[in-house]
Motif scaffolding. Structure first.
Motif, short mmCIF file in Angstrom:
data_model
loop_
_atom_site.label_atom_id
_atom_site.label_comp_id
_atom_site.label_asym_id
_atom_site.label_seq_id
_atom_site.Cartn_x
_atom_site.Cartn_y
_atom_site.Cartn_z
N LEU A 1 0.84 -1.20 0.00
CA LEU A 1 0.00 0.00 0.00
C LEU A 1 0.88 1.25 0.00
O LEU A 1 1.79 1.38 0.81
CB LEU A 1 -0.90 0.01 1.23
CG LEU A 1 -2.01 1.07 1.22
CD1 LEU A 1 -3.05 0.74 0.17
CD2 LEU A 1 -2.65 1.18 2.60
N ILE A 2 0.60 2.16 -0.93
CA ILE A 2 1.37 3.40 -1.07
C ILE A 2 0.47 4.57 -0.71
O ILE A 2 -0.37 4.99 -1.51
CB ILE A 2 1.90 3.56 -2.50
CG1 ILE A 2 2.69 2.32 -2.94
CG2 ILE A 2 2.77 4.81 -2.62
CD1 ILE A 2 3.03 2.30 -4.41
N PRO A 3 0.60 5.12 0.50
CA PRO A 3 -0.24 6.26 0.89
C PRO A 3 0.20 7.54 0.17
O PRO A 3 1.39 7.73 -0.09
CB PRO A 3 -0.03 6.36 2.39
CG PRO A 3 1.33 5.79 2.62
CD PRO A 3 1.52 4.72 1.58
N TYR A 4 -0.75 8.37 -0.14
CA TYR A 4 -0.48 9.66 -0.80
C TYR A 4 -0.65 10.79 0.21
O TYR A 4 -1.55 10.74 1.06
CB TYR A 4 -1.43 9.87 -1.97
CG TYR A 4 -0.98 9.27 -3.28
CD1 TYR A 4 -0.94 10.03 -4.45
CD2 TYR A 4 -0.57 7.94 -3.36
CE1 TYR A 4 -0.52 9.48 -5.66
CE2 TYR A 4 -0.16 7.38 -4.56
CZ TYR A 4 -0.14 8.16 -5.71
OH TYR A 4 0.27 7.61 -6.89
N TYR B 1 1.76 12.15 -6.87
CA TYR B 1 2.43 11.59 -5.70
C TYR B 1 3.62 12.48 -5.32
O TYR B 1 4.55 12.64 -6.11
CB TYR B 1 2.92 10.17 -6.00
CG TYR B 1 3.70 9.56 -4.84
CD1 TYR B 1 3.05 9.14 -3.69
CD2 TYR B 1 5.08 9.42 -4.91
CE1 TYR B 1 3.74 8.60 -2.62
CE2 TYR B 1 5.79 8.88 -3.85
CZ TYR B 1 5.12 8.47 -2.72
OH TYR B 1 5.81 7.94 -1.66
N PHE B 2 3.56 13.06 -4.13
CA PHE B 2 4.63 13.92 -3.63
C PHE B 2 5.47 13.14 -2.63
O PHE B 2 5.04 12.90 -1.49
CB PHE B 2 4.04 15.17 -2.97
CG PHE B 2 3.19 16.01 -3.88
CD1 PHE B 2 3.66 16.41 -5.11
CD2 PHE B 2 1.90 16.38 -3.51
CE1 PHE B 2 2.87 17.18 -5.96
CE2 PHE B 2 1.10 17.15 -4.35
CZ PHE B 2 1.60 17.55 -5.58
N PRO B 3 6.68 12.70 -3.00
CA PRO B 3 7.49 11.90 -2.09
C PRO B 3 7.91 12.69 -0.85
O PRO B 3 8.05 13.93 -0.90
CB PRO B 3 8.74 11.56 -2.94
CG PRO B 3 8.32 11.76 -4.35
CD PRO B 3 7.33 12.88 -4.31
N PRO B 4 8.12 12.01 0.28
CA PRO B 4 8.67 12.68 1.46
C PRO B 4 10.00 13.35 1.12
O PRO B 4 10.83 12.78 0.41
CB PRO B 4 8.87 11.54 2.46
CG PRO B 4 7.93 10.47 2.01
CD PRO B 4 7.85 10.58 0.52
N GLY B 5 10.18 14.58 1.59
CA GLY B 5 11.42 15.31 1.32
C GLY B 5 11.39 16.16 0.08
O GLY B 5 12.35 16.89 -0.20
N LEU B 6 10.29 16.11 -0.69
CA LEU B 6 10.24 16.88 -1.94
C LEU B 6 10.24 18.38 -1.68
O LEU B 6 10.92 19.14 -2.37
CB LEU B 6 8.99 16.48 -2.73
CG LEU B 6 8.67 17.33 -3.98
CD1 LEU B 6 9.81 17.27 -4.99
CD2 LEU B 6 7.36 16.88 -4.61
N ALA C 1 9.90 8.22 -8.44
CA ALA C 1 9.90 9.55 -7.83
C ALA C 1 10.63 9.53 -6.49
O ALA C 1 11.42 10.43 -6.17
CB ALA C 1 8.47 10.05 -7.64
N LEU C 2 10.39 8.50 -5.69
CA LEU C 2 11.09 8.36 -4.41
C LEU C 2 12.60 8.27 -4.61
O LEU C 2 13.37 8.91 -3.89
CB LEU C 2 10.60 7.10 -3.69
CG LEU C 2 9.31 7.20 -2.89
CD1 LEU C 2 8.78 5.81 -2.57
CD2 LEU C 2 9.52 8.00 -1.62
N ALA C 3 13.04 7.45 -5.57
CA ALA C 3 14.46 7.27 -5.82
C ALA C 3 15.13 8.59 -6.19
O ALA C 3 16.23 8.90 -5.73
CB ALA C 3 14.68 6.23 -6.92
N LEU C 4 14.45 9.38 -7.02
CA LEU C 4 15.05 10.65 -7.46
C LEU C 4 15.08 11.67 -6.32
O LEU C 4 16.08 12.37 -6.12
CB LEU C 4 14.28 11.19 -8.66
CG LEU C 4 14.55 10.45 -9.97
CD1 LEU C 4 13.51 10.77 -11.03
CD2 LEU C 4 15.95 10.77 -10.49
N VAL C 5 14.00 11.77 -5.55
CA VAL C 5 13.98 12.72 -4.43
C VAL C 5 15.03 12.34 -3.39
O VAL C 5 15.75 13.20 -2.86
CB VAL C 5 12.57 12.80 -3.82
CG1 VAL C 5 12.59 13.53 -2.48
CG2 VAL C 5 11.62 13.51 -4.78
#
Length: 226
Positions: free
Chosen positions: A10-13, A54-59, A78-82
């Motif tokens: 599960l991927i929470p937004y 989807y806004f990754p943590p730390g964006l 997106a997570l990997a890039l952020v």
């Protein structure tokens, strides 16, 4: 959480401010299936929830005026890039940045449009996997984005013969070399001219991969053509 009896991750937004994203008064999430469904579906979303960013943590801390702001298909990319220091938002599919509005016309995702207006990036980087050079729809969506965003758009290209298909694969393969190599990919990105046709842009992307495609074994060429 998403309305289906399926196993998966599960991927929470969340909103860009960090609060839970609510759609129709319910927290929104996507489920990455442990076993893809027949036909290839890998993700499930709540019914009638539409496209969401989807806004990754730390964006937030990476969103500086004049930055190169990435848009990529998939939360993990997106997570990997952020995590590597590159501002990037995730979308559910290559057509999810500019879905059709109530009148049936393409429109930027509202949350994405607001963020672009607030941040004022120098460029948008519409990031496709290595195989999007073979997917004409990617070029059509890139042109839609360039026409709607009012910000220059470029297309960072992952070489067809790179050690991975997406940005997350490359980060795993290149480890500590990833930031420098990704900076070079951004520097060599293909610019999008809104006067182009989708076919013209698709051919430009394909031409970049001619040497890599020619070097593939015959079996891989046949599989790609299929």
């Amino acid at each position: 959480a998403v309305g289906y009896r399926e196993a998966g991750l599960l991927i929470p937004y969340r909103t860009i401010a960090g609060a839970a994203l609510e759609v129709s008064e319910r927290p929104f999430a996507r489920l990455r299936l442990t076993s893809p469904r027949p036909g290839g579906a890998k993700y499930l979303s709540p019914a009638k929830s539409g496209c969401q960013a989807y806004f990754p943590p730390g964006l937030r801390k990476l969103l500086l005026p004049g930055c190169v702001f990435g848009i990529v298909e998939g939360e993990f990319k997106a997570l990997a890039l952020v995590e590597a220091g590159f501002p990037c938002v995730g979308i559910g599919g290559i057509s999810s940045a500019c879905p059709r509005d109530a009148d049936g016309e393409p429109a930027l995702l509202p949350d994405l449009a607001r963020l672009i207006a607030e941040v004022r990036p120098a460029e948008l980087a519409f990031i496709g996997d290595a195989d999007t050079a073979l997917i004409p729809e990617f070029s059509r969506e890139a042109l839609k984005l360039a026409k709607l965003a009012d910000v220059p758009v470029k297309l960072p290209r992952i070489p067809f013969n790179a050690p991975g298909k997406g940005a997350d694969d490359l980060r795993e393969a290149w480890t500590e070399q990833f930031p420098a190599k990704w900076h070079q990919i951004l520097a060599d990105a293909e610019p999008v001219d809104v006067k182009m046709t989708p076919a013209w842009l698709a051919v430009r992307l394909l031409r970049r991969e001619v040497a890599a495609l020619e070097a593939l074994p015959i079996a891989q060429k046949d599989a790609g053509a299929a």
